[in-house]
Structures are given as C-alpha cells and as structure tokens.
Design an enzyme around this catalytic site. Structure first.
Site, PDB file in Angstrom:
ATOM      1  N   THR A 167     -17.048 108.948  68.957  1.00 58.40           N
ATOM      2  CA  THR A 167     -16.227 110.156  69.041  1.00 58.40           C
ATOM      3  C   THR A 167     -14.875 109.775  69.619  1.00 58.40           C
ATOM      4  OG1 THR A 167     -18.141 111.595  69.349  1.00 58.40           O
ATOM      5  CG2 THR A 167     -16.019 112.453  70.077  1.00 58.40           C
ATOM      6  N   LEU A 207     -17.240 110.492  76.320  1.00 55.91           N
ATOM      7  CA  LEU A 207     -17.336 110.780  74.884  1.00 55.91           C
ATOM      8  C   LEU A 207     -18.262 109.735  74.273  1.00 55.91           C
ATOM      9  CD1 LEU A 207     -13.582 111.437  73.936  1.00 55.91           C
ATOM     10  CD2 LEU A 207     -15.349 113.150  74.380  1.00 55.91           C
ATOM     11  N   ASP A 208     -19.009 110.125  73.241  1.00 59.08           N
ATOM     12  CA  ASP A 208     -19.830 109.149  72.534  1.00 59.08           C
ATOM     13  C   ASP A 208     -18.956 108.013  72.012  1.00 59.08           C
ATOM     14  OD1 ASP A 208     -21.999 110.761  72.953  1.00 59.08           O
ATOM     15  OD2 ASP A 208     -21.963 111.663  70.958  1.00 59.08           O
ATOM     16  N   LYS A 209     -19.578 106.872  71.818  1.00 57.81           N
ATOM     17  CA  LYS A 209     -18.848 105.692  71.354  1.00 57.81           C
ATOM     18  C   LYS A 209     -18.008 105.986  70.112  1.00 57.81           C
ATOM     19  CE  LYS A 209     -19.610 101.051  69.478  1.00 57.81           C
ATOM     20  NZ  LYS A 209     -20.626 100.012  69.134  1.00 57.81           N
ATOM     21  N   ARG A 268     -23.050 117.678  68.157  1.00 58.32           N
ATOM     22  CA  ARG A 268     -23.755 117.096  67.020  1.00 58.32           C
ATOM     23  C   ARG A 268     -25.109 117.771  66.816  1.00 58.32           C
ATOM     24  NH1 ARG A 268     -23.690 110.928  68.674  1.00 58.32           N
ATOM     25  NH2 ARG A 268     -24.748 110.662  66.665  1.00 58.32           N
TER      26      ARG A 268
END
Length: 559
Positions: A156, A152-154, A254
């Site tokens: 998110t 997961l993105d930082k 996104r």
C-alpha cells in the site's frame, strides 16, 4: 573471536512470533509447513522458519522440537520465536519522498513495495532503515520501530507521519488510538459498488484460512469504514472509491471491500478468484498491477508540538493512475445502420478486409432459421408446419416474409422472438472482442430496437445513399420491386431520422473506389476518437484523484 560472536548471538533474546493450537485441518502436517501457513508468519520464508526450528526456537506442547518435518497433531500447542541477526535497525541509504519535516515530525509518501519497519526475516530495505540514515536522531528511540505511530501494508502506498522525538511519538500515538486522525484512502475495486456506503463489520483472524483476516462476528474487533464511489468504467468492471477508516484493523479496507463483493484490484489475498479472472481478461493491465491498488491519499492530524492542524494530500502513483487507461473498454464497439440497400454490408466487408471483426445480424438470423436452431424451434412450436414443412427443412423465409407483410401482428410477434436472440449473440460477440481495438456490428434495426439506449454500441455509423440510386440498386441487383422496397422502408426509421441519430454518416454514391477510400478514412477517424477518449479519461481520472474531489476531505474542511 568465535566465542564472542556466539555469546553475542545468544545474548539477544528471540521474540515470540506465533502461538496457537493445531486444528483438524492441519492434522499430520509438517511443523515447518504448519508454521509457514500462519498469518502471523506470512512475511517470512519457509526456509527462514526452518532455520528457527533447527535453532531450537519451536515448541510443541512445551517441548523444543528441532526437526522441520515433525508431524503435528490436533490440539498441539505450537509456539515459534524468531531471532533478528542485528541488535537494532541499521541506517541504510534509500529514497524518501518527504513532504514536511521539523524537529518533531516528518510527513512522507511511502512507496509501494516498501515494508515499514524491520522484522525477523526483513531486516533491510525498510522505511525505518531509510529514516535512520536521513534522521540520525531516531537512533535514541525504539530499536526496531523508531518514530512509527501507524503503518501501511508493504504494497500500500501513501502518506505517513513519523515522530522524530519521543514526546511527539507519545502524543501522536494517543491521537491515533483515540481516532483523532483523519485518514482517507483511494482504491480501485472490482465491479461497481453502490454510490455510498458504510461498512460496520468486525475484523479478526479468518476462521479457517489462517493467512487471512476476515469479517468475523464472533471474536473480531469492531471495524468501521465509509466509502464513496467516485467513478466507474462503462463496462462495470472497475470503480474508483474513496474510503475513510475510523478504526485501524489489520487489512481493514481490503477485508471490508472484499466483504461487500468489491475487492481491491491487484489484491491476491482477498478476492483472489475475481482477481485471477480479471487478470486473464486484461493481461496488459495485470502485468503492471503487482500490488493492491490502495493509496493513503489524505492525512489530517494535530501537530504534536504546536497543536496546529496539519493536512496533507498525495495523488496516487503512476501504476494506480495508468490502470483505468489500460482497463478502459479496449474494443471500440461500432454499430452500422442504414436504409435497405444503402451499402451497409459493403462497408462492413471493406472493414472486415482490414482485419476488423464484423458481426452481421442478417447472417445470425439465417443461422437461427436453420433446422433445429433456437428461432426455428420457436417458430415450429408457435406456428407448426406453416413456415416449416418438415423437421429437416429450414424456415421458409419467403413465406414468412410475405405473411409478415400481410399481418402486422404476426410481424411484431416474430420480431419479439428474433430480436432477443440476435441481441444475445451480439452481446457474446462484443464479449469475445474485448481485446480488440475495434469491432463492427451491422444491425439494420439497431436504432429501432432501442439497442443504443441499452448501450450495445459505443457509436453508430449510418451508411446513406441517395434514394434514387438506392432504389435502382435494390431493383437491379436484388430484384426488389418498388412496392416491396417501400414495405421494407416502412419497417424502419426514416432516412433522415437514421442520419440524425447516428454519430457518423458515410455517404455512399455507389462508386466502389470511393467507398474503399471512405472506409480507410473511417478507420483513421475511429482511431483518432479512441486517442481522444483515452486522453479525456486520463484528464478526468487525474481530476477525480485530486484533493478537490475527495468527499471526506470536503466534509472536514479540505486542505
């Protein structure tokens, strides 16, 4: 000892972090600036990039360049490698929100702001560091990404599954690559997208902005997302959507939501312009929104050891849940109506004295009748000098009124001119009051004009006065005859219809002291309504963010 440290450092091979060609837009850029702007290096600081350049890890046209201020040329092939200070990820104590673990796997909720695994420049405080401290058995796996099968993105938040042994990792990695895992996200997005949609658009590196991904018909990798809109606020500024992804491209949700014109709230990379405008409009909400409002809420997969179907749900964190409450229409928009002479203006004046912004349709009409104003121009163009003798004169309101009494068709024509102009002014008034708790618009023909159906107010207050008292005041204070009062009444809904169509009725006996007390009571009542509505919205939003409401969960059998 110094020699040993130097040899130890040299024994660790740097990893290739970037390889690309300088394009026209970067002609003459400094080497460090060019590299720091690359998407592959966006998580590293410019000072770290400069450190690697000075260490001899940068190549331009195959030659080592050790100066950060070296100017690059169009067509130069540039490579940069990075070297971690450590030989492998180190165990570090940190908070883990674990939902399930056994000998094969651990399922947890990643908090926003936490990077999944170490990388050059981010070697501590990652999820992997915390996992190594809690599960020492991970030490025998990959040096930097032990057990990681998806990311997961930082910024998110949400569900992740991590393998605790190599066999489980291989099975899970295969399931993820073959799309045998069901992942559903919740997101807060700008605007109101269609109720349901499929976004089938390839995602690749942005053709001109190298720090971003984008929908790229040429060169992008196929990417498929489905979404369902679960809720939208009454102002059309914010929506809650559930998104199921069938591919796992970088920043896929996104990029896809931005592609259809509804970027995720808090995302300063995609939809930056919309985010900036929104932050100015909602400063309080913007202060708590320090990340993109994206949460991995549902995860379904087969257990790599037993084959059992595993299903997990995680509600969004507090910042996500609070945002709609801060974003709800901050201004409670109240329309004041009533029969002519009932005390509408008096009540509005009492509220204005308490600091409430007040709009008066009668004052706006007077402004529109001034020389050169919009309605003045329309009447001048339509009727010539019938109601305006000279260019410097305002509209002859008395003459116009008498003509409207005698000619119903003329009255309707004038109303068709005036009402849209007043409506536009009212919309602008509400827009300017967005940061107020309460604003009031006194509009005599609000109900008759169909403005309630246009949602030009949140609730309607009717000021009502007994007929005899009202007629006495009209005749005594305004010099309005009984016949003229009857004409004015005939242009409006009946007293009974106005009362029944309103949310609140304020009885006016004609006593100023009583009206002052009722104005105070009204303010308290309106405040209590705002509190109740906030609580109801909070309860409604918690229900919408529950597993029972996730459409893709219901379609696959739920938990």
């Amino acid at each position: 000892m110094k020699t040993e440290k130097k040899l130890s450092s040299a024994s660790r091979e740097p990893s290739l972090l970037y390889e690309g060609v300088v394009e026209e837009e970067n002609r003459g850029s400094r080497l460090d600036a060019f590299l720091a702007s690359r998407a592959e290096l966006q998580e590293y600081s410019r000072s770290r990039v400069q450190e690697w350049i000075r260490a001899g890890f940068a190549l331009v046209q195959g030659e080592v360049v050790g100066k950060p201020n070296h100017k690059v040329n169009v067509g130069d092939k540039v490579c940069l490698s990075g070297q971690l200070k450590q030989t492998r990820a180190q165990a570090e104590e940190g908070q883990l929100d674990i939902l399930h673990h056994d000998k094969d796997i651990v399922v947890l909720v990643k908090q926003p702001g936490v990077t999944v695994h170490p990388a050059p420049g981010v070697e501590q405080g990652t999820l992997v560091n915390f996992l190594l401290h809690r599960f020492p058995e991970l030490q025998g796996m990959d040096e930097w990404r032990p057990g990681i099968v998806h990311r997961l993105d930082k910024d998110t938040s949400g569900l992740m599954v991590v393998a605790l042994q190599e066999g489980a990792r291989q099975v899970l990695q295969k399931d993820f690559s073959q799309r045998n895992v069901n992942k559903v996200y919740l997101a807060l997005v700008h605007g109101v997208p269609p109720e349901r949609g499929e976004i089938d658009a390839p995602v690749g590196r942005h053709p001109s902005i190298k720090t971003r991904m984008a929908v790229t018909p040429k060169g992008g990798r196929n990417a498929l997302s489905h979404y369902v809109r679960l809720w939208a606020d009454s102002t059309g500024q914010l929506s809650l959507v559930a998104v199921k992804i069938f591919t796992g491209r970088t920043h896929q949700i996104r990029v896809h939501m931005d592609h259809i014109g509804h970027p995720i709230v808090g995302d300063t990379v995609y939809g930056k312009g919309m985010q900036k405008k929104w932050a100015l409009r909602h400063p309080l909400a913007a202060r708590i929104t320090r990340r993109q409002m994206l949460h991995a809420s549902y995860l379904q997969f087969q257990h790599p050891g037993t084959g059992e179907s595993m299903r997990f749900f995680s509600p969004p964190p507090m910042d996500f849940m609070r945002l709609p409450l801060l974003m709800r229409p901050g201004c409670q928009r109240v329309a004041v109506v009533g029969m002519p002479g009932s005390g509408k203006s008096y009540l509005s004046g009492l509220l204005a004295a308490q600091g409430v912004p007040v709009f008066s349709a009668d004052k706006i009409v007077a402004e529109l009748y001034a020389p050169g104003a919009d309605c003045w121009k329309l009447l001048r163009g339509r009727f010539g000098d019938r109601f305006i003798l000279h260019d410097s004169d305002p509209v002859d309101k008395q003459g116009l009124f008498k003509a409207m009494v005698k000619e119903p068709s003329l009255r309707r024509e004038v109303m068709d001119m005036v009402h849209p102009l007043v409506e536009h002014r009212l919309r602008s008034f509400w827009e300017n009051c967005f940061d107020q708790r309460l604003a009031v618009a006194e509009v005599p023909l609000f109900l008759e004009g169909g403005w309630r159906e246009k949602q030009l107010a949140d609730l309607v207050i009717c000021v009502d006065m007994p007929g005899a008292t009202r007629r006495d005041l009209l005749e005594g204070k305004r010099g309005v005859s009984e016949d003229m009062a009857a004409v004015l009444d005939s242009w409006q809904w009946s007293r009974e219809d106005k009362r029944s169509a309103s949310d609140i009725v304020v009885e006016n006996s004609g006593d100023p002291d009583q009206m002052y007390a009722k104005a105070k009571d009204l303010l308290r009542s309106l405040q209590q309504r705002r509190i109740r509505q906030a609580r109801q919205l909070g309860e409604r939003f918690r229900e919408l963010c529950s597993c029972r409401q996730l459409p893709f969960v219901r379609e696959t059998g739920g938990i």
